[in-house]
Design an enzyme around this catalytic site. Structure first.
Site, PDB file in Angstrom:
ATOM      1  N   VAL A   1      -2.907   5.458  -9.882  1.00 19.91           N
ATOM      2  CA  VAL A   1      -1.506   5.084  -9.714  1.00 19.91           C
ATOM      3  C   VAL A   1      -1.513   3.612  -9.335  1.00 19.91           C
ATOM      4  CG1 VAL A   1       0.612   5.462  -8.406  1.00 19.91           C
ATOM      5  CG2 VAL A   1      -0.860   7.415  -8.985  1.00 19.91           C
ATOM      6  N   HIS A  59       0.190   1.382  -7.897  1.00 20.36           N
ATOM      7  CA  HIS A  59       0.951   0.920  -6.737  1.00 20.36           C
ATOM      8  C   HIS A  59      -0.035   1.118  -5.601  1.00 20.36           C
ATOM      9  CE1 HIS A  59       4.931   0.791  -4.357  1.00 20.36           C
ATOM     10  NE2 HIS A  59       3.969   0.896  -3.442  1.00 20.36           N
ATOM     11  N   LEU A  60      -0.353   0.063  -4.889  1.00 20.53           N
ATOM     12  CA  LEU A  60      -1.360   0.140  -3.843  1.00 20.53           C
ATOM     13  C   LEU A  60      -1.104   1.339  -2.942  1.00 20.53           C
ATOM     14  CD1 LEU A  60      -3.341  -2.281  -2.054  1.00 20.53           C
ATOM     15  CD2 LEU A  60      -1.786  -1.050  -0.547  1.00 20.53           C
ATOM     16  N   HIS A  61      -2.153   2.079  -2.655  1.00 15.48           N
ATOM     17  CA  HIS A  61      -2.067   3.196  -1.720  1.00 15.48           C
ATOM     18  C   HIS A  61      -3.412   3.365  -1.036  1.00 15.48           C
ATOM     19  CE1 HIS A  61      -3.189   4.837  -5.645  1.00 15.48           C
ATOM     20  NE2 HIS A  61      -3.785   5.833  -5.025  1.00 15.48           N
ATOM     21  N   VAL A  62      -3.349   3.801   0.201  1.00 14.67           N
ATOM     22  CA  VAL A  62      -4.540   4.011   1.012  1.00 14.67           C
ATOM     23  C   VAL A  62      -4.597   5.491   1.375  1.00 14.67           C
ATOM     24  CG1 VAL A  62      -5.761   3.387   3.132  1.00 14.67           C
ATOM     25  CG2 VAL A  62      -4.363   1.664   1.942  1.00 14.67           C
TER      26      VAL A  62
END
Length: 148
Positions: free
Chosen positions: A101, A103-106
């Protein structure tokens, strides 16, 4: 968050806009903490910036600080709620790094002995000292020039 900070085709932007369903754990001025659609196990959460940022290279320092703070808060909440034996904090940028995905995600993933998470690091291997020294020089130069 205003529409100009969202990508209309982005899943996480849709979650922030309220047009996509999600199990929201926390909403802050600059971040969302939510359950992924397919968590590894209970306690696995994602932290995302509310404005659209494709990957780590698109982050500004203020947004990075907000994401870092939200990750720390999530880690403490996961520990309090699920009492894991350990924790992985995982951020992947780029398809080759398994980002699916954009969109930056952690990921904040509680870990337990025998859980279904795979080993994250390869076995140790010898590395050429000259290559390591060259890498240090190149990295220092990049830091000195502010990433140019």
């Amino acid at each position: 968050m205003s529409a100009e900070h969202h990508d209309p085709d982005c899943v996480f932007c849709g979650v922030d806009a309220g047009t996509r369903p999600a199990r929201i754990v926390a909403r802050a001025a600059e971040t969302l903490t939510l359950l992924p659609l397919n968590p590894v196990h209970p306690g696995h959460v994602l932290v995302v910036p509310r404005r659209h940022v494709a990957d780590i290279w698109g982050l500004d320092e203020a947004t990075a600080a907000a994401v870092g703070t939200a990750v720390l808060r999530a880690a403490h909440a996961v520990r309090a709620a699920h009492r894991p034996e350990g924790l992985n904090v995982i951020q992947s940028s780029g398809a080759v790094a398994t980002q699916s995905v954009f969109h930056l995600h952690v990921h904040v993933v509680p870990r337990f002995t025998g859980d279904r998470m795979p080993r994250l690091w390869p076995e140790a291997a010898e590395t050429d000292a000259d290559l390591l020294d060259d890498s240090v020089r190149r990295l220092r130069a990049a830091l000195d020039s502010k990433y140019e």
